[in-house]
Write a protein that holds these residues in place. Sequence first.
Motif, PDB file in Angstrom:
ATOM      1  N   GLY A 122       0.941  -1.180   0.187  1.00 11.85           N
ATOM      2  CA  GLY A 122      -0.180  -0.166   0.066  1.00 11.85           C
ATOM      3  C   GLY A 122       1.030   1.328   0.097  1.00 11.85           C
ATOM      4  O   GLY A 122       0.434   2.232  -0.824  1.00 11.85           O
ATOM      5  N   ALA A 123       1.954   1.200   0.906  1.00 15.57           N
ATOM      6  CA  ALA A 123       2.721   2.486   0.870  1.00 15.57           C
ATOM      7  C   ALA A 123       3.534   2.634  -0.544  1.00 15.57           C
ATOM      8  O   ALA A 123       3.650   3.622  -1.012  1.00 15.57           O
ATOM      9  CB  ALA A 123       3.879   2.341   1.952  1.00 15.57           C
ATOM     10  N   MET A 124       3.985   1.460  -1.323  1.00 17.39           N
ATOM     11  CA  MET A 124       4.587   1.652  -2.196  1.00 17.39           C
ATOM     12  C   MET A 124       3.633   2.249  -3.334  1.00 17.39           C
ATOM     13  O   MET A 124       3.969   2.860  -4.423  1.00 17.39           O
ATOM     14  CB  MET A 124       5.214   0.111  -2.662  1.00 17.39           C
ATOM     15  N   ASN A 125       2.420   1.649  -3.337  1.00 18.96           N
ATOM     16  CA  ASN A 125       1.520   2.038  -4.414  1.00 18.96           C
ATOM     17  C   ASN A 125       1.094   3.612  -4.377  1.00 18.96           C
ATOM     18  O   ASN A 125       0.960   4.431  -5.285  1.00 18.96           O
ATOM     19  CB  ASN A 125       0.267   1.240  -4.167  1.00 18.96           C
ATOM     20  N   ALA A 126       1.008   3.883  -2.957  1.00 18.39           N
ATOM     21  CA  ALA A 126       0.776   5.374  -2.770  1.00 18.39           C
ATOM     22  C   ALA A 126       1.849   6.143  -3.235  1.00 18.39           C
ATOM     23  O   ALA A 126       1.787   7.232  -3.817  1.00 18.39           O
ATOM     24  CB  ALA A 126       0.398   5.686  -1.159  1.00 18.39           C
ATOM     25  N   ASP A 127       3.031   5.830  -3.091  1.00 23.24           N
ATOM     26  CA  ASP A 127       4.237   6.328  -3.206  1.00 23.24           C
ATOM     27  C   ASP A 127       4.175   6.578  -4.864  1.00 23.24           C
ATOM     28  O   ASP A 127       4.687   7.514  -5.392  1.00 23.24           O
ATOM     29  CB  ASP A 127       5.537   5.896  -2.915  1.00 23.24           C
ATOM     30  N   ARG A 128       4.040   5.424  -5.596  1.00 29.40           N
ATOM     31  CA  ARG A 128       4.299   5.457  -7.067  1.00 29.40           C
ATOM     32  C   ARG A 128       3.273   6.403  -7.640  1.00 29.40           C
ATOM     33  O   ARG A 128       3.291   7.178  -8.486  1.00 29.40           O
ATOM     34  CB  ARG A 128       3.698   3.939  -7.649  1.00 29.40           C
ATOM     35  N   ASP A 129       1.744   6.578  -7.076  1.00 28.26           N
ATOM     36  CA  ASP A 129       0.767   7.417  -7.444  1.00 28.26           C
ATOM     37  C   ASP A 129       1.233   8.778  -7.171  1.00 28.26           C
ATOM     38  O   ASP A 129       1.155   9.643  -8.213  1.00 28.26           O
ATOM     39  CB  ASP A 129      -0.462   7.126  -6.510  1.00 28.26           C
ATOM     40  N   ALA A 130       1.967   9.145  -6.128  1.00 31.65           N
ATOM     41  CA  ALA A 130       2.344  10.384  -5.886  1.00 31.65           C
ATOM     42  C   ALA A 130       3.547  10.717  -7.098  1.00 31.65           C
ATOM     43  O   ALA A 130       3.560  11.865  -7.618  1.00 31.65           O
ATOM     44  CB  ALA A 130       2.879  10.725  -4.563  1.00 31.65           C
ATOM     45  N   ALA A 131       4.366  10.033  -7.003  1.00 35.33           N
ATOM     46  CA  ALA A 131       5.490  10.191  -8.271  1.00 35.33           C
ATOM     47  C   ALA A 131       4.589  10.386  -9.616  1.00 35.33           C
ATOM     48  O   ALA A 131       5.207  11.206 -10.627  1.00 35.33           O
ATOM     49  CB  ALA A 131       6.391   8.947  -8.263  1.00 35.33           C
ATOM     50  N   TRP A 132       3.803   9.501  -9.882  1.00 43.61           N
ATOM     51  CA  TRP A 132       3.197   9.686 -11.279  1.00 43.61           C
ATOM     52  C   TRP A 132       2.311  11.134 -11.385  1.00 43.61           C
ATOM     53  O   TRP A 132       2.556  11.708 -12.489  1.00 43.61           O
ATOM     54  CB  TRP A 132       2.153   8.467 -11.290  1.00 43.61           C
ATOM     55  N   HIS A 133       1.888  11.617 -10.237  1.00 38.54           N
ATOM     56  CA  HIS A 133       1.229  12.873 -10.247  1.00 38.54           C
ATOM     57  C   HIS A 133       2.004  14.015 -10.621  1.00 38.54           C
ATOM     58  O   HIS A 133       1.930  14.905 -11.396  1.00 38.54           O
ATOM     59  CB  HIS A 133       0.394  13.204  -8.979  1.00 38.54           C
ATOM     60  N   GLU A 134       3.413  13.899  -9.933  1.00 38.66           N
ATOM     61  CA  GLU A 134       4.353  14.886 -10.069  1.00 38.66           C
ATOM     62  C   GLU A 134       4.889  14.771 -11.496  1.00 38.66           C
ATOM     63  O   GLU A 134       5.074  15.868 -12.057  1.00 38.66           O
ATOM     64  CB  GLU A 134       5.600  14.760  -8.804  1.00 38.66           C
ATOM     65  N   ALA A 135       5.192  13.654 -11.841  1.00 43.68           N
ATOM     66  CA  ALA A 135       5.670  13.589 -13.250  1.00 43.68           C
ATOM     67  C   ALA A 135       4.628  13.791 -14.321  1.00 43.68           C
ATOM     68  O   ALA A 135       5.217  14.849 -15.442  1.00 43.68           O
ATOM     69  CB  ALA A 135       6.298  12.160 -13.454  1.00 43.68           C
ATOM     70  N   ALA A 136       3.500  13.799 -14.092  1.00 34.06           N
ATOM     71  CA  ALA A 136       2.461  14.021 -15.126  1.00 34.06           C
ATOM     72  C   ALA A 136       2.413  15.690 -15.172  1.00 34.06           C
ATOM     73  O   ALA A 136       2.120  16.336 -16.323  1.00 34.06           O
ATOM     74  CB  ALA A 136       1.305  13.719 -14.773  1.00 34.06           C
ATOM     75  N   ALA A 137       2.555  16.484 -14.200  1.00 34.00           N
ATOM     76  CA  ALA A 137       2.533  17.823 -13.924  1.00 34.00           C
ATOM     77  C   ALA A 137       3.622  18.347 -14.691  1.00 34.00           C
ATOM     78  O   ALA A 137       3.654  19.709 -15.123  1.00 34.00           O
ATOM     79  CB  ALA A 137       2.550  18.262 -12.643  1.00 34.00           C
ATOM     80  N   VAL A 138       4.907  17.856 -15.037  1.00 36.36           N
ATOM     81  CA  VAL A 138       5.841  18.254 -15.675  1.00 36.36           C
ATOM     82  C   VAL A 138       6.085  18.153 -17.094  1.00 36.36           C
ATOM     83  O   VAL A 138       6.573  18.738 -17.806  1.00 36.36           O
ATOM     84  CB  VAL A 138       7.185  17.717 -14.720  1.00 36.36           C
ATOM     85  N   LEU A 139       5.497  17.134 -17.235  1.00 33.72           N
ATOM     86  CA  LEU A 139       5.599  16.572 -18.960  1.00 33.72           C
ATOM     87  C   LEU A 139       5.127  17.651 -19.877  1.00 33.72           C
ATOM     88  O   LEU A 139       4.135  18.364 -19.636  1.00 33.72           O
ATOM     89  CB  LEU A 139       4.687  15.202 -19.044  1.00 33.72           C
ATOM     90  N   PRO A 140       5.614  17.937 -20.701  1.00 35.38           N
ATOM     91  CA  PRO A 140       5.367  19.139 -21.753  1.00 35.38           C
ATOM     92  C   PRO A 140       4.197  18.009 -22.724  1.00 35.38           C
ATOM     93  O   PRO A 140       4.056  17.051 -22.831  1.00 35.38           O
ATOM     94  CB  PRO A 140       6.375  19.375 -22.576  1.00 35.38           C
ATOM     95  N   PRO A 141       3.549  19.061 -23.567  1.00 32.81           N
ATOM     96  CA  PRO A 141       2.302  18.479 -24.510  1.00 32.81           C
ATOM     97  C   PRO A 141       3.094  17.554 -25.391  1.00 32.81           C
ATOM     98  O   PRO A 141       4.179  17.962 -25.758  1.00 32.81           O
ATOM     99  CB  PRO A 141       1.722  19.889 -25.032  1.00 32.81           C
ATOM    100  N   ALA A 142       2.079  16.738 -26.021  1.00 35.59           N
ATOM    101  CA  ALA A 142       2.695  15.643 -26.918  1.00 35.59           C
ATOM    102  C   ALA A 142       3.477  16.387 -28.367  1.00 35.59           C
ATOM    103  O   ALA A 142       4.617  16.152 -28.642  1.00 35.59           O
ATOM    104  CB  ALA A 142       1.822  14.700 -27.175  1.00 35.59           C
ATOM    105  N   HIS A 143       2.782  17.555 -28.819  1.00 32.71           N
ATOM    106  CA  HIS A 143       3.222  18.134 -29.786  1.00 32.71           C
ATOM    107  C   HIS A 143       4.761  18.815 -29.398  1.00 32.71           C
ATOM    108  O   HIS A 143       5.607  18.988 -30.578  1.00 32.71           O
ATOM    109  CB  HIS A 143       2.327  19.093 -30.556  1.00 32.71           C
ATOM    110  N   VAL A 144       4.786  19.242 -28.451  1.00 33.41           N
ATOM    111  CA  VAL A 144       6.113  19.921 -28.225  1.00 33.41           C
ATOM    112  C   VAL A 144       7.163  18.969 -28.113  1.00 33.41           C
ATOM    113  O   VAL A 144       8.362  19.169 -28.541  1.00 33.41           O
ATOM    114  CB  VAL A 144       6.022  20.794 -26.787  1.00 33.41           C
ATOM    115  N   VAL A 145       7.135  17.763 -27.374  1.00 34.26           N
ATOM    116  CA  VAL A 145       7.853  16.704 -27.473  1.00 34.26           C
ATOM    117  C   VAL A 145       8.203  16.105 -28.810  1.00 34.26           C
ATOM    118  O   VAL A 145       9.454  16.107 -29.402  1.00 34.26           O
ATOM    119  CB  VAL A 145       7.271  15.470 -26.515  1.00 34.26           C
ATOM    120  N   TRP A 146       7.197  16.103 -29.782  1.00 40.01           N
ATOM    121  CA  TRP A 146       7.512  15.560 -31.198  1.00 40.01           C
ATOM    122  C   TRP A 146       8.190  16.707 -31.880  1.00 40.01           C
ATOM    123  O   TRP A 146       9.280  16.311 -32.690  1.00 40.01           O
ATOM    124  CB  TRP A 146       5.896  15.459 -31.576  1.00 40.01           C
ATOM    125  N   LEU A 147       8.007  17.897 -31.708  1.00 45.66           N
ATOM    126  CA  LEU A 147       8.866  18.751 -32.612  1.00 45.66           C
ATOM    127  C   LEU A 147      10.183  19.040 -32.016  1.00 45.66           C
ATOM    128  O   LEU A 147      11.149  19.142 -32.770  1.00 45.66           O
ATOM    129  CB  LEU A 147       8.209  20.553 -32.052  1.00 45.66           C
TER     130      LEU A 147
END
Length: 171
Positions: free
Chosen positions: A47-72
């Motif tokens: 449960g702790a690892m799952n919660a930590d993974r979810d927190a990391a996922w939300h932090e990383a999702a906030a930093v990712l640029p849009p797909a078209h920027v990545v493609w360009l």
Amino acid sequence: MTPLECIRETDVIDAVVSRRWPDRADDELRAHVARCAVCADVAEVAGAMNADRDAAWHEAAAVLPPAHVVWLRAQARARSAAAREAARPIAVMQALGLASAAGVMSVAIGFIAYWVWVRSEWLLSMPALSMPTLDPIGWDSMGFAIRGTLLAIGLWLVLAPVAVYLVAADD
């Protein structure tokens, strides 16, 4: 002594990972976890690892640029790499051309020096301009031309690899 393994560990891990633990899990599985120390530890850690993974996922999702920027950016990086790769043979040939030109210039200077040397002997051989000797070191005229040519070839052999290295080296 408590056992190190339980046959229901995988069931507990599946329930935690699929977000069924503890609310939507079977009553039987919850009762087992309440009795089994191994499964209780597995549920807590998973449960702790799952919660930590979810927190990391939300932090990383906030930093990712849009797909078209990545493609360009990927396209620009690919174009830049292709341009560098295409320019490398041209740069090497330019360096070889420059080294060859330096070699030809050195040979030309050697032949011009030989020509001036020969003409100066002819000019100094005239009775009005005679000097005791034109060759105080003991070099003959042909030896001077050969030394000039060898000097030109030596310069070319030294400068050509240096020029190729300087042009081909990544900045």
